[in-house]
Design a protein around this motif. Structure first.
Motif, mmCIF file in Angstrom:
data_model
loop_
_atom_site.group_PDB
_atom_site.id
_atom_site.type_symbol
_atom_site.label_atom_id
_atom_site.label_comp_id
_atom_site.label_asym_id
_atom_site.label_seq_id
_atom_site.Cartn_x
_atom_site.Cartn_y
_atom_site.Cartn_z
ATOM 1 N N LEU A 322 0.831 -1.206 0.000
ATOM 2 C CA LEU A 322 0.000 0.000 0.000
ATOM 3 C C LEU A 322 0.865 1.255 0.000
ATOM 4 N N ALA A 323 1.951 1.236 0.780
ATOM 5 C CA ALA A 323 2.836 2.392 0.821
ATOM 6 C C ALA A 323 3.508 2.613 -0.529
ATOM 7 N N LYS A 324 3.916 1.530 -1.187
ATOM 8 C CA LYS A 324 4.508 1.662 -2.518
ATOM 9 C C LYS A 324 3.494 2.233 -3.506
ATOM 10 N N ARG A 325 2.255 1.792 -3.382
ATOM 11 C CA ARG A 325 1.212 2.307 -4.263
ATOM 12 C C ARG A 325 1.030 3.815 -4.046
ATOM 13 N N PHE A 326 1.030 4.227 -2.789
ATOM 14 C CA PHE A 326 0.908 5.648 -2.477
ATOM 15 C C PHE A 326 2.068 6.446 -3.085
ATOM 16 N N PHE A 327 3.287 5.969 -2.894
ATOM 17 C CA PHE A 327 4.441 6.692 -3.413
ATOM 18 C C PHE A 327 4.456 6.721 -4.943
ATOM 19 N N ALA A 328 4.035 5.609 -5.561
ATOM 20 C CA ALA A 328 3.997 5.571 -7.026
ATOM 21 C C ALA A 328 3.024 6.609 -7.578
ATOM 22 N N LEU A 329 1.902 6.790 -6.892
ATOM 23 C CA LEU A 329 0.879 7.735 -7.348
ATOM 24 C C LEU A 329 1.246 9.187 -7.054
ATOM 25 N N THR A 330 2.287 9.392 -6.245
ATOM 26 C CA THR A 330 2.711 10.764 -5.929
ATOM 27 C C THR A 330 4.105 11.056 -6.469
ATOM 28 N N GLY A 331 4.509 10.341 -7.502
ATOM 29 C CA GLY A 331 5.757 10.672 -8.175
ATOM 30 C C GLY A 331 6.774 9.567 -8.303
ATOM 31 N N GLY A 332 6.723 8.556 -7.408
ATOM 32 C CA GLY A 332 7.653 7.442 -7.514
ATOM 33 C C GLY A 332 8.484 7.238 -6.253
ATOM 34 N N TYR A 333 9.310 6.192 -6.279
ATOM 35 C CA TYR A 333 10.110 5.809 -5.112
ATOM 36 C C TYR A 333 11.213 4.861 -5.550
ATOM 37 N N LEU A 334 12.220 4.749 -4.756
ATOM 38 C CA LEU A 334 13.260 3.744 -4.971
ATOM 39 C C LEU A 334 12.714 2.404 -4.516
ATOM 40 N N ASP A 335 12.722 1.412 -5.400
ATOM 41 C CA ASP A 335 12.183 0.087 -5.084
ATOM 42 C C ASP A 335 13.338 -0.884 -4.815
ATOM 43 N N TYR A 336 12.989 -2.112 -4.470
ATOM 44 C CA TYR A 336 13.992 -3.158 -4.284
ATOM 45 C C TYR A 336 13.566 -4.415 -5.026
ATOM 46 N N PHE A 337 14.519 -5.290 -5.255
ATOM 47 C CA PHE A 337 14.230 -6.621 -5.796
ATOM 48 C C PHE A 337 14.978 -7.642 -4.952
ATOM 49 N N ASN A 338 14.727 -8.905 -5.182
ATOM 50 C CA ASN A 338 15.254 -9.999 -4.349
ATOM 51 C C ASN A 338 14.571 -9.991 -2.987
ATOM 52 N N SER A 339 14.906 -11.006 -2.200
ATOM 53 C CA SER A 339 14.404 -11.097 -0.833
ATOM 54 C C SER A 339 15.542 -11.526 0.075
ATOM 55 N N TYR A 340 15.346 -11.372 1.368
ATOM 56 C CA TYR A 340 16.339 -11.848 2.324
ATOM 57 C C TYR A 340 16.371 -13.378 2.345
ATOM 58 N N SER A 341 15.240 -13.982 2.066
ATOM 59 C CA SER A 341 15.133 -15.439 2.164
ATOM 60 C C SER A 341 15.911 -16.152 1.073
ATOM 61 N N GLY A 342 15.730 -15.744 -0.179
ATOM 62 C CA GLY A 342 16.277 -16.535 -1.278
ATOM 63 C C GLY A 342 16.810 -15.728 -2.427
ATOM 64 N N ALA A 343 17.611 -14.700 -2.141
ATOM 65 C CA ALA A 343 18.097 -13.824 -3.203
ATOM 66 C C ALA A 343 18.891 -14.588 -4.253
ATOM 67 N N CYS A 344 19.764 -15.497 -3.825
ATOM 68 C CA CYS A 344 20.591 -16.227 -4.793
ATOM 69 C C CYS A 344 19.737 -17.132 -5.665
ATOM 70 N N MET A 567 -0.679 -3.381 -8.228
ATOM 71 C CA MET A 567 0.394 -2.401 -8.063
ATOM 72 C C MET A 567 0.336 -1.368 -9.178
ATOM 73 N N VAL A 568 0.939 -0.224 -8.927
ATOM 74 C CA VAL A 568 0.985 0.872 -9.887
ATOM 75 C C VAL A 568 2.407 0.985 -10.411
ATOM 76 N N LYS A 569 2.550 1.255 -11.701
ATOM 77 C CA LYS A 569 3.884 1.425 -12.261
ATOM 78 C C LYS A 569 4.615 2.542 -11.533
ATOM 79 N N ASN A 570 5.844 2.254 -11.164
ATOM 80 C CA ASN A 570 6.662 3.209 -10.427
ATOM 81 C C ASN A 570 7.330 4.181 -11.399
ATOM 82 N N PRO A 571 6.939 5.444 -11.397
ATOM 83 C CA PRO A 571 7.532 6.388 -12.348
ATOM 84 C C PRO A 571 9.048 6.546 -12.204
ATOM 85 N N TYR A 572 9.556 6.379 -11.003
ATOM 86 C CA TYR A 572 11.002 6.534 -10.796
ATOM 87 C C TYR A 572 11.762 5.404 -11.464
#
Length: 938
Positions: A322-344, A567-572
Motif C-alpha cells: 500500500l505504501a509503494k502504491r501511495f508513493f507511485a501515485l505521488t511521483g515514484g520511489y526507490l524500489d527493491y528486488f530480491n528477498s532476504y530469504s532466497g536472493a541467490c 500495483m501501480v507502475k513506479n515512475p522513478y
C-alpha cells in the motif's frame, strides 16, 4: 468502610496524577518509553500469561454486567486498573451492592492491584513519586486495620442501606473526601440492558488464519465472547494437505494479544534508538507525514523515498504494498528486488534455466527413489501446505531421505535415513566432489547433457568460446591442477571421503533422484556458487523434467493462482537489491548498476531520506551487522524521516521518528495463502475490534492519500479494505472457477481446492525439445553462461565453481575467530515474531548450540553463560551442549530481539549482532550464514 473507600479514591487519584512525574505517567499509561512495560490489565498478571482479552477479561466484564454496567470504550480491554477501581467505587457509593463488591475485590482486584504496584517498583527502584506511593499502597493493602475493616463487610456486621449516609455524617471533617463522594461518577461506564447483555454473552466461533511469513499458514478457530478471545483451536490435516496450526499458530493469543501492544501514535523525543516517544493524535501523525514527505521530496527528488523489505504481514493487501502504491501515485520511489530469504535462488536461477518457474509440485516427489534435502528444514519452515504430507508418504514408502545440514534439524530427526553434517559455505565443494565421482566412474547422463545443456564439456561450449574452461575441465582439475575429488572436498566440508563417495553412488544409481535445496545454504558469501553446483548435479544425472526428479532449485511453480494486489507502475523506475538498503542510506548516490547491480538505470539520484518500515523488524533486527545499521540510522543527517507501523516496541520500532500502532490478525479482515504449491486460500475474519487506537495501514494511508488528492486512485475506488478484498477475490474467480462466491468463502474462512494441478518443472521442454526450448539465450540449461561471463568478475564465474569468498573455511580470519556461526529457523518463532511470547521459551529455550567437544575446549558446561563475539559485536547467552551441531560450528536461533546492555553487549541473543552486511557477489543477497566467531565462558 471509611479506610476502604478512601483507599480506592487514593488509588484512583494516583492513577490519574501526572503532575509530579508526567514522563513516568506517559511511559506507564501510554507506552512512550521502550524500556518500561507495566501492564494495566488484570488478565496480563493471571498465571504469568501476559495476555489481554481472555477469560479473565470476560469474567471482569460479566461482573460489570451483573451491576448493569458496560464499559464505554469498546477499544480498550475492560479489565484495566482504572475501570476496576472505578467499578468498586461505584458499587460502594452508588449501587451499594456489597456482595458483588466483596466478591470482585477478593476475586479480581486485590491481587491485581498488588501485582501492578509491585511491577511499578521493578521499574522505579529509586526514590520517586511512583515508587513512594506504590510502597504506601502496598502497606495499606496488607495492613491489619484495613483487612479488619474489610472483614467486617465479609461478616456482614456493618451492612445496612444507610451505610453511606452514616459514613457521610461521621466524616464531615473530611471535606475533600466528602466532595469526592458527592461528585463521583462512573465515567468509564454506561448502563446496559438485559437484552444487550444477553447478546454480548453469546459465544461465537470466528474463523481466521495465520498472516505471518510462514510457509504453511494455518487455520485458526477463535472462540469469542463479548470481545474476549477465550480459546483457539485449529483444523486437522487431511489427504489434501495441512492447514493445522503448529505451536506458533496455537500461541497467537499469547503473542498478538500481549500486554506489550503499542497503543497510540507516538512521536520520537529522544535520540533514535533510545525508544523515547510522546503520544500524539492520528491527525498530528498525518500532519507530520504530509509535511515531511512534501518537504524532503522537494529537496531530494522521488528517489529518496523507500519502503523497506518486510514480511511480518503477508496478506494480499498489506502495508508495504500500500505504501509503494501511495508513493507511485505521488511521483515514484526507490524500489527493491530480491528477498532476504532466497536472493541467490531468485536472481541466479534464471541464468541457468531462463526462469524462476522451476519447481515441481510436491506430489511428484512420491515417485523418487532417493530424496536429498540439502540445507532444508521443511518441518520447521512449513514449506507450503503439501510438502509435509508428501514427506510423510515418502517415508511410509521406505524411500531413503538424506539430510545435508550442519545441524541435526527436526526434519533430519523425523525423516532422515542419513544425516550428513557439512561446514557452512562448503556445499559447492561437496557437489563438485560428487560430480567428480560421477565423471570418473562414468555415471553421468551424457545423452541428457549433450541434448539439453551448454558448457558441460569442451564439445558443448558455445560457439566462439570453445577455449573457455568447461565444467568438466574444472571438476577434473585440467586447468588449475586441482581435482575436485572427495579427498579435496573432505578437507573443506568436514565430511569423510567415504561418505562423499557413498552419497555420489546413491545419487547416481537412484532413478530418479530428487535434490531439494533449502534457502539456508545459499545465504552464504558464496551462495550463488553453491546453488549452481548443486543444480549441475541434477543436470548430470538427467533428473530434470521427470517425475521423481527435480531441477534442484527453490523456484516457483504454476499451482493455483492467488488474488493479485494491483500495483501501480513506479515512475522513478530504479530498484536496488533488498539487502543493500543500508548502503543506499549513506552512499546511495555512489551506487551503480555495474558495482551494485541496481536495475532501471546506471546510478541513483539520491540517498534514502524517507524510509517506511511497515510490519517488519528488518530495520534493525533481521538485517546483517546490527551495530553498523544502528550507527547509520542514528545519524539523522542521513535518513531524515523514518515511519514504522507495528504491534510492539521491537528493536526496529525504537528507531522510528513516527511510530504507529497496528492491529493484529484478530482485528482485521484479510486473504492469505501458503507458499509455493498451496492447495488452499484462507480468509481471516475479524474476531474483535481493533484495540486502543490501532489502525491498519490502509486506513491511515487512505487518509494520507486524501491530503494529496489521490484517494480514489490509491484505493481503486474503494474506501475500505473489505470491499477491496472482495474485488481481488472475484477477479481471481475468473481464472480459478472452482472457488465459491465471496460470501461463502468468507463464511467458511477460506477454501481448500479439490482439483490440484500436478506439475513437473520443464517436463514439456524435456519431452518435446524441438518445439520447446529453455528460455535462456542458448535455449539450453546453461552450465556455462555467457551472461555471467560478461560480468568479467572472477567472483562471478561463467561455470559453477567453488568460491571460498569471505568468512568461510579458507578465510584467514578463521585463525582469530575459529567457529562458524549460523542462524537457524526455530519452531518457536516465525523470523522475529513470537520472541515476546514467553510461553515459546518452554517450547524451545533460546540458547547457543555448541558441540560438546568445542565446549569442552572452552571449559563451557550446559547452561553456562557464554560470550559469542567477533569484530562486529558481542552476544551473551546461555549455552546448550549438543551433538546435534557439528564440531567447529555453532548456531543461534535467528529472530531474537536485539537488546544491548550499557556496554553494547546484546543480552537476548540476536544473531545479527554478529553477522555481516556484506552481500553475495552476483545477487547482492543475504550472506548472513558466513560468519566467524569465538566463544568464551563468562
Amino acid at each position: 468502610m471509611e479506610k476502604t473507600i478512601k483507599f480506592l479514591f487514593d488509588i484512583y487519584d494516583f492513577l490519574q496524577d501526572c503532575e509530579s512525574d508526567p514522563r513516568a505517567f506517559s511511559a506507564i499509561f501510554e507506552g512512550t518509553n521502550a524500556n518500561i512495560n507495566i501492564p494495566l490489565w488484570e488478565s496480563a498478571y493471571k498465571n504469568n500469561m501476559n495476555i489481554i482479552l481472555d477469560s479473565t477479561s470476560l469474567s471482569v466484564k460479566k461482573a460489570y454486567f451483573k451491576a448493569g454496567l458496560c464499559p464505554k470504550d469498546k477499544n480498550n480491554p475492560c479489565d484495566d486498573i482504572f475501570k476496576e477501581t472505578e467499578f468498586l467505587l461505584y458499587l460502594s457509593l452508588k449501587s451499594r451492592d456489597w456482595e458483588l463488591f466483596i466478591s470482585f475485590f477478593n476475586r479480581h482486584y486485590r491481587d491485581f492491584l498488588a501485582a501492578f504496584l509491585k511491577k511499578i517498583l521493578e521499574f522505579y527502584p529509586l526514590e520517586s513519586h511512583y515508587e513512594k506511593k506504590s510502597k504506601e499502597f502496598l502497606e495499606i493493602l496488607y495492613n491489619q486495620d484495613f483487612q479488619t475493616e474489610f472483614s467486617q463487610l465479609n461478616t456482614k456486621k456493618i451492612l445496612d442501606n444507610d451505610l453511606l449516609l452514616d459514613f457521610s455524617m461521621e466524616n464531615k471533617s473530611n471535606e475533600l473526601l466528602m466532595d469526592k463522594i458527592k461528585s463521583f461518577k462512573a465515567s468509564h461506564f454506561e448502563k446496559i440492558s438485559l437484552k444487550d447483555i444477553e447478546r454480548e454473552l453469546e459465544e461465537k466461533e470466528v474463523i481466521t488464519c495465520g498472516i505471518n511469513n510462514c510457509g504453511g499458514k494455518c487455520r485458526i478457530n477463535a472462540r469469542v465472547t463479548s470481545g474476549c478471545i477465550t480459546k483457539l483451536s485449529t483444523d486437522l490435516e487431511d489427504e489434501r494437505g495441512n492447514i493445522k496450526a503448529c505451536v506458533r499458530g496455537r500461541g497467537y493469543r499469547r503473542t498478538f494479544l500481549s500486554s506489550q501492544r503499542l497503543r497510540y501514535p507516538l512521536k520520537r523525543v529522544g535520540k533514535r534508538g533510545q525508544g523515547l516517544f510522546e503520544r500524539i493524535s492520528w491527525e498530528e501523525a498525518l500532519d507530520i507525514m504530509e509535511e515531511k514527505i512534501k518537504s524532503i521530496t522537494a529537496k531530494y527528488g522521488y528517489g529518496c523515498r523507500y519502503v523497506n523489505y518486510s514480511t511480518g504481514v503477508t496478506s494480499k493487501i498489506r502495508g508495504d504494498r500500500l505504501a509503494k502504491r501511495f508513493f507511485a501515485l505521488t511521483g515514484g520511489y526507490l524500489d527493491y528486488f530480491n528477498s532476504y530469504s532466497g536472493a541467490c535462488f531468485e536472481y541466479t536461477t534464471p541464468f541457468i534455466y531462463g526462469t524462476d518457474q522451476s519447481e515441481s509440485s510436491p506430489d511428484t516427489y512420491l515417485d523418487t527413489k532417493l530424496l536429498v534435502l540439502w540445507g532444508h528444514n521443511p518441518l520447521v519452515t512449513m514449506w507450503g501446505s503439501e510438502y509435509l504430507s508428501s514427506l510423510k508418504k515418502i517415508k511410509e514408502k521406505n524411500i531413503p531421505i538424506v539430510v545435508i545440514d550442519p545441524q541435526f534439524s527436526d526434519t533430519a530427526a523425523v525423516f532422515a535415513a542419513k544425516w550428513i553434517p557439512i561446514k557452512p559455505g562448503t556445499d559447492a565443494a561437496l557437489a563438485l566432489s560428487i560430480a567428480y565421482v560421477l565423471i570418473s566412474k562414468k555415471l553421468y547422463n551424457k545423452a541428457f547433457l549433450t541434448k539439453y545443456c551448454q558448457g558441460f564439456d569442451k564439445t558443448l561450449m558455445p560457439k566462439g568460446f570453445e577455449n573457455e574452461e568447461s565444467f568438466e575441465e574444472y571438476v577434473m582439475g585440467i586447468r588449475d591442477g586441482i581435482e575436485k575429488n572427495p579427498a579435496w572436498a573432505s578437507k573443506l566440508t568436514g565430511i569423510s571421503p567415504e561418505d562423499i563417495y557413498d552419497l555420489a553412488l546413491k545419487i547416481a544409481k537412484a532413478k530418479p533422484c530428487a535434490i531439494l535445496p533449502g534457502n539456508g545454504l545459499q545465504r552464504t558469501s558464496n551462495g550463488e556458487s553453491s546453488l549452481r553446483c548443486i543444480q549441475a548435479l541434477s543436470a548430470m544425472t538427467g533428473n530434470i523434467g521427470i517425475r521423481g526428479g527435480s531441477a534442484a532449485t527453490r523456484g516457483y511453480g504454476a499451482g493455483h493462482k492467488t488474488p493479485s494486489f494491483p500495483m501501480v507502475k513506479n515512475p522513478y523506475g530504479l530498484s536496488i537489491p533488498s539487502f543493500l538498503w543500508t548502503d543506499a542510506v549513506f552512499r546511495g548516490k555512489e551506487m551503480t548498476s555495474k558495482k551494485d547491480h541496481i536495475k532501471g538505470g546506471e546510478v541513483l539520484e539520491s540517498n534514502i531520506k524517507i524510509l517506511f518500515n511497515l510490519a517488519g523488524n528488518t530495520l534493525i533486527n533481521q538485517h546483517g551487522n546490527v551495530n553498523r545499521t544502528r550507527e547509520i540510522l542514528a545519524d539523522e543527517s542521513l535518513c531524515e524521516f523514518i515511519v514504522c507501523s507495528d504491534l510492539f516496541m521491537t528493536s526496529s520500532a525504537k528507531y522510528a521518528d513516527l511510530l504507529l500502532p497496528a492491529p493484529s490478525l484478530f482485528e482485521r479482515e484479510f486473504i492469505t495463502a501458503p507458499w509455493h504449491f498451496g492447495n488452499f486460500l484462507l480468509y481471516g475474519n475479524k474476531c474483535i475490534d481493533p484495540l486502543f487506537e490501532c489502525r491498519f495501514e490502509f486506513d491511515w494511508l487512505y487518509e494520507l492519500a486524501k491530503r494529496f488528492g489521490i484517494q480514489k486512485e490509491f484505493a481503486c475506488g474503494f474506501d475500505n479494505e473489505n470491499d477491496w478484498n472482495k474485488d481481488i477475490y472475484e477477479n481471481l474467480r475468473k481464472t480459478e472457477a472452482e472457488l465459491p462466491d465471496f460470501d461463502t468463502f468468507k463464511k467458511n474462512g477460506g477454501y481448500k481446492y479439490k482439483n490440484n494441478p500436478s506439475k513437473v518443472a520443464f517436463k514439456e521442454i524435456i519431452e518435446d525439445f524441438e518445439n520447446n526450448k529453455f528460455p535462456t539465450p542458448s535455449g539450453k540449461i546453461e552450465l556455462f553462461s555467457l551472461a555471467l561471463h560478461n560480468f568479467n568478475d572472477p567472483k562471478i564465474p561463467a561455470i559453477p565453481k567453488f568460491q571460498s569468498d569471505f568468512e568461510g573455511v579458507l578465510d584467514e580470519k578463521i585463525k582469530q575467530y575459529p567457529l562458524q556461526l549460523i542462524g537457524w529457523h526455530t519452531k518457536r518463532r516465525c523470523h522475529s515474531i513470537h520472541d515476546n511470547n514467553e510461553w515459546m521459551e518452554e517450547i524451545e529455550p533460546h540458547r547457543l548450540w555448541i558441540n560438546e567437544k568445542d565446549a569442552k575446549k572452552r571449559a563451557i558446561k550446559e547452561g553456562d553463560f557464554a560470550l559469542i563475539y567477533n569484530d562486529r559485536g558481542k552476544v551473551c547467552m546461555k549455552a546448550h551442549l549438543t551433538k546435534k551441531i557439528m564440531e567447529g560450528v555453532v548456531c543461534i536461533p535467528q529472530g531474537a530481539w536485539f537488546n544491548p546492555d550499557e556496554k553494547g553487549i546484546d543480552t537476548r541473543g540476536c544473531v545479527n549482532t554478529l553477522t555481516t552486511h556484506e552481500a553475495t557477489p552476483l545477487a547482492k543477497g543475504n550472506s548472513q550464514h558466513s560468519c566467524l566467531v569465538e566463544v568464551t565462558l563468562i
